[in-house]
Design an enzyme around this catalytic site. Structure first.
Site, PDB file in Angstrom:
ATOM      1  N   ASP A  99      -7.064   4.210  -4.618  1.00  0.00           N
ATOM      2  CA  ASP A  99      -7.714   4.059  -3.308  1.00  0.00           C
ATOM      3  C   ASP A  99      -8.357   5.419  -3.036  1.00  0.00           C
ATOM      4  O   ASP A  99      -8.609   6.183  -3.987  1.00  0.00           O
ATOM      5  CB  ASP A  99      -6.688   3.656  -2.216  1.00  0.00           C
ATOM      6  CG  ASP A  99      -7.353   3.246  -0.901  1.00  0.00           C
ATOM      7  OD1 ASP A  99      -7.910   2.144  -0.841  1.00  0.00           O
ATOM      8  OD2 ASP A  99      -7.342   4.040   0.064  1.00  0.00           O
ATOM      9  N   LYS A 130       0.866  -1.182   0.000  1.00  0.00           N
ATOM     10  CA  LYS A 130       0.000   0.000   0.000  1.00  0.00           C
ATOM     11  C   LYS A 130       0.898   1.226   0.000  1.00  0.00           C
ATOM     12  O   LYS A 130       2.020   1.175   0.503  1.00  0.00           O
ATOM     13  CB  LYS A 130      -0.891   0.014   1.248  1.00  0.00           C
ATOM     14  CG  LYS A 130      -2.142   0.851   1.102  1.00  0.00           C
ATOM     15  CD  LYS A 130      -3.246   0.114   0.378  1.00  0.00           C
ATOM     16  CE  LYS A 130      -4.431   0.999   0.080  1.00  0.00           C
ATOM     17  NZ  LYS A 130      -5.600   0.212  -0.405  1.00  0.00           N
TER      18      LYS A 130
HETATM   19  P1  NDP Z   1     -12.944   7.641  -2.938  1.00  0.00           P
HETATM   20  O1  NDP Z   1     -11.902   8.647  -2.692  1.00  0.00           O
HETATM   21  O2  NDP Z   1     -13.461   7.445  -4.318  1.00  0.00           O
HETATM   22  O3  NDP Z   1     -14.220   7.926  -2.001  1.00  0.00           O
HETATM   23  C1  NDP Z   1     -14.082   7.970  -0.619  1.00  0.00           C
HETATM   24  C2  NDP Z   1     -15.407   8.415  -0.020  1.00  0.00           C
HETATM   25  O4  NDP Z   1     -15.343   8.282   1.392  1.00  0.00           O
HETATM   26  C3  NDP Z   1     -15.729   9.874  -0.292  1.00  0.00           C
HETATM   27  O5  NDP Z   1     -17.119  10.053  -0.340  1.00  0.00           O
HETATM   28  C4  NDP Z   1     -15.096  10.563   0.921  1.00  0.00           C
HETATM   29  O6  NDP Z   1     -15.670  11.807   1.235  1.00  0.00           O
HETATM   30  C5  NDP Z   1     -15.421   9.572   2.015  1.00  0.00           C
HETATM   31  N1  NDP Z   1     -14.417   9.675   3.078  1.00  0.00           N
HETATM   32  C6  NDP Z   1     -13.066   9.590   2.946  1.00  0.00           C
HETATM   33  N2  NDP Z   1     -12.465   9.778   4.130  1.00  0.00           N
HETATM   34  C7  NDP Z   1     -13.463   9.965   5.015  1.00  0.00           C
HETATM   35  C8  NDP Z   1     -13.480  10.217   6.404  1.00  0.00           C
HETATM   36  N3  NDP Z   1     -12.345  10.299   7.122  1.00  0.00           N
HETATM   37  N4  NDP Z   1     -14.698  10.358   7.013  1.00  0.00           N
HETATM   38  C9  NDP Z   1     -15.853  10.278   6.310  1.00  0.00           C
HETATM   39  N5  NDP Z   1     -15.882  10.068   4.964  1.00  0.00           N
HETATM   40  C10 NDP Z   1     -14.711   9.902   4.349  1.00  0.00           C
HETATM   41  O7  NDP Z   1     -12.375   6.271  -2.345  1.00  0.00           O
HETATM   42  P2  NDP Z   1     -12.847   4.782  -2.634  1.00  0.00           P
HETATM   43  O8  NDP Z   1     -14.312   4.752  -2.872  1.00  0.00           O
HETATM   44  O9  NDP Z   1     -11.932   4.206  -3.633  1.00  0.00           O
HETATM   45  O10 NDP Z   1     -12.492   4.063  -1.247  1.00  0.00           O
HETATM   46  C11 NDP Z   1     -13.434   3.960  -0.179  1.00  0.00           C
HETATM   47  C12 NDP Z   1     -13.006   2.859   0.776  1.00  0.00           C
HETATM   48  O11 NDP Z   1     -12.944   1.600   0.055  1.00  0.00           O
HETATM   49  C13 NDP Z   1     -11.620   3.013   1.415  1.00  0.00           C
HETATM   50  O12 NDP Z   1     -11.651   2.452   2.709  1.00  0.00           O
HETATM   51  C14 NDP Z   1     -10.716   2.170   0.522  1.00  0.00           C
HETATM   52  O13 NDP Z   1      -9.551   1.742   1.173  1.00  0.00           O
HETATM   53  C15 NDP Z   1     -11.656   1.002   0.238  1.00  0.00           C
HETATM   54  N6  NDP Z   1     -11.331   0.215  -0.937  1.00  0.00           N
HETATM   55  C16 NDP Z   1     -11.257   0.784  -2.175  1.00  0.00           C
HETATM   56  C17 NDP Z   1     -10.976   0.000  -3.281  1.00  0.00           C
HETATM   57  C18 NDP Z   1     -10.998   0.552  -4.664  1.00  0.00           C
HETATM   58  O14 NDP Z   1     -10.948  -0.245  -5.607  1.00  0.00           O
HETATM   59  N7  NDP Z   1     -11.082   1.844  -4.865  1.00  0.00           N
HETATM   60  C19 NDP Z   1     -10.686  -1.430  -3.143  1.00  0.00           C
HETATM   61  C20 NDP Z   1     -10.882  -1.949  -1.810  1.00  0.00           C
HETATM   62  C21 NDP Z   1     -11.160  -1.138  -0.757  1.00  0.00           C
HETATM   63  P3  NDP Z   1     -14.868  13.200   0.873  1.00  0.00           P
HETATM   64  O15 NDP Z   1     -15.095  13.387  -0.592  1.00  0.00           O
HETATM   65  O16 NDP Z   1     -15.513  14.211   1.728  1.00  0.00           O
HETATM   66  O17 NDP Z   1     -13.416  12.953   1.221  1.00  0.00           O
END
Ligand code: NDP
Length: 445
Positions: free
Chosen positions: A164, A124
């Site tokens: 991510d 990571k």
């Molecule tokens: P994105 O950046 O596309 O979206 C993240 C979302 O979560 C946004 O809506 C963001 O809001 C919100 N968010 C981020 N940090 C926080 C926080 N501290 N508190 C509340 N809301 C928060 O990321 P992904 O959708 O790619 O990833 C989401 C999760 O899925 C993560 O845990 C990631 O590790 C996991 N994941 C992702 C994969 C992938 O293929 N992308 C694969 C496996 C797991 P804001 O816009 O306000 O920051």
């Protein structure tokens, strides 16, 4: 192995990394019994070699903002374990990123990648740079500066990063461009690339779709399905969007989505047209979720809160780690939730997991339920090596099979005497065994 002793030792050697300690504790507490059936593991001190990353790169990233100021951020890549394949894992750009968070994610990734049945080790990386509020040009300059340093440590057979939080198609594209420029090599060094330059169909959808496929498998064990169920989703990014899409396709009703400022609740359900609006708002205009209620005034916006106090059948956390506290888990259970399946990594605190398991609801940890994303990344690597691209139907079919296999493995190792499936234990043991055997075969390296 004495799990408590190993943990105490890690806490002392690596203080100030609570998320890493939390992830290690969850795994050790569930694999201890299985591990101790193999005295040869302990002789080789396998557990410490599995918990401590192979290596960590830390570097400064300097870049120029639109006003001409020079900014500095930290960059990291944690290469955790490559016993079963090249290092593989996403890159996170978010203000909260630090080494402890990336160590937890790389540790988890190792077990997750093992579960996928594909040959990928765990890694990571990321930076405390946040793309939020930055111009396209600033994001490009940052990605280029980040890759200027990272280039020397990755490669298509060495370490293959992906997206991510804060790293989507735009950021992967800019990083790929810089890698190509520096190395004069066009290879599958990153996954999640644009379709025009080697990206796999279904990669953007894979994590969300995969989570819902896993949920379907869990519900099937109870003779149930997604159809007609009400669903709470957190987040509004990549994972949340395609989770919502698949729930809708299967006849479920999505009630909530969120971002870090708050959540929206739509009593009529977020239907296809409304989801299209959210996708445009988030992916093109990079807006905030509160803008939803300007378009759909029958919905409500709750600032500064998470959606877990709302009543629904299913919860699919898809934002970030530790977003479901013990109290929130209790509220979900009190409101009759029957299943929680994690799109995000480690969204439930240890207290929340205890609440779900005590209530004996269906509960799937992220390392099993969200493994669809890295699985299709693995399929993207295969397509890049073959210099071929598969149809969307073919990739989706393979994704579906992988999620079914992961579920079956969780049942194999996680079914308890009373028939309750402990998916945490199942996923941890299944993921661990394969990596452990590979490490034993390769000697002390
Ligand atoms: P994105 O950046 O596309 O979206 C993240 C979302 O979560 C946004 O809506 C963001 O809001 C919100 N968010 C981020 N940090 C926080 C926080 N501290 N508190 C509340 N809301 C928060 O990321 P992904 O959708 O790619 O990833 C989401 C999760 O899925 C993560 O845990 C990631 O590790 C996991 N994941 C992702 C994969 C992938 O293929 N992308 C694969 C496996 C797991 P804001 O816009 O306000 O920051």
């Amino acid at each position: 192995m004495n799990a408590q002793k190993v943990l105490d030792d890690l806490r002392q050697r690596f203080p100030g990394e609570p998320e890493y300690h939390q992830a290690v504790e969850e795994v050790l507490s569930t694999i201890e019994e299985e591990y101790n059936k193999h005295p040869e593991f302990d002789k080789a001190n396998l557990i410490e070699r599995l918990c401590i990353p192979d290596r960590i790169y830390t570097f400064r990233v300097s870049w120029q903002d639109d006003s001409g100021n020079i900014q500095t951020n930290m960059g990291y890549r944690v290469q955790h374990n490559n016993a079963i394949g090249p290092y593989k894992g996403g890159i996170r750009f978010h203000a909260s990123v630090n080494l402890g968070i990336l160590k937890f994610l790389a540790f988890e990734q190792t077990f997750k990648n093992s579960l996928t049945t594909l040959p990928m080790g765990g890694a990571k990386g990321g930076s405390d740079f946040s793309p939020r509020g930055k111009s396209n040009a600033e994001v490009m300059r940052f990605c280029q500066a980040f890759m200027l340093e990272l280039t020397r440590n990755i490669g298509p057979d060495v370490d293959v990063p992906a997206g991510d939080i804060g790293v989507g198609g735009r950021e992967v594209g800019y990083m790929f461009g810089m890698y190509k420029k520096l190395t004069r090599e066009f290879s599958g060094v990153l996954t999640g690339k644009g379709r025009e330059f080697g990206g796999s169909l279904i990669r953007p959808e894979a994590t969300g779709y995969g989570n819902v496929y896993f949920l379907q498998e869990m519900l099937k064990t109870k003779g149930d399905s997604v159809e007609g169920k009400t669903v709470l989703i957190s987040g509004a990014g990549n994972v949340a969007q395609y989770t919502a899409e698949k729930v809708l396709q299967l006849g479920g009703k999505v009630l909530t989505m969120s971002d870090s400022d708050g959540y929206i609740y739509d009593p009529d359900g977020i239907d296809r047209a409304k989801l299209d609006y959210i996708m445009e708002l988030k992916n093109i205009y990079r807006g905030r979720i509160r803008e939803y209620i300007d378009h759909y005034p029958t919905a409500k916006y709750v600032a500064g809160q998470k959606p877990w106090n709302e009543k629904a059948d299913i919860a699919l956390p898809s934002a970030t780690q530790n977003e479901i506290s013990e109290e929130a888990a209790q509220a979900l259970v009190n409101n009759g939730v029957i299943a929680v399946s994690e799109g995000a990594n480690m969204p439930s605190t240890p207290g929340a997991i205890r609440v779900f398991q005590r209530a004996k609801i269906l509960y799937a940890p992220g390392k099993a339920a969200n493994a669809g994303g890295v699985s299709v990344s693995g399929l993207e690597m295969s397509q890049n090596s073959e210099r071929l691209s598969w149809t969307a139907e073919e990739v989706d079919r393979r994704l579906h099979i992988i999620m079914e296999d992961i579920h079956a493995n969780c049942l194999k190792y996680g079914t308890e005497a009373d028939g309750y499936v402990n998916y945490v234990k199942g996923a941890n043991i299944a993921g661990f065994i394969k990596v452990a055997k590979a490490m034993m075969a390769q000697g002390i390296v």
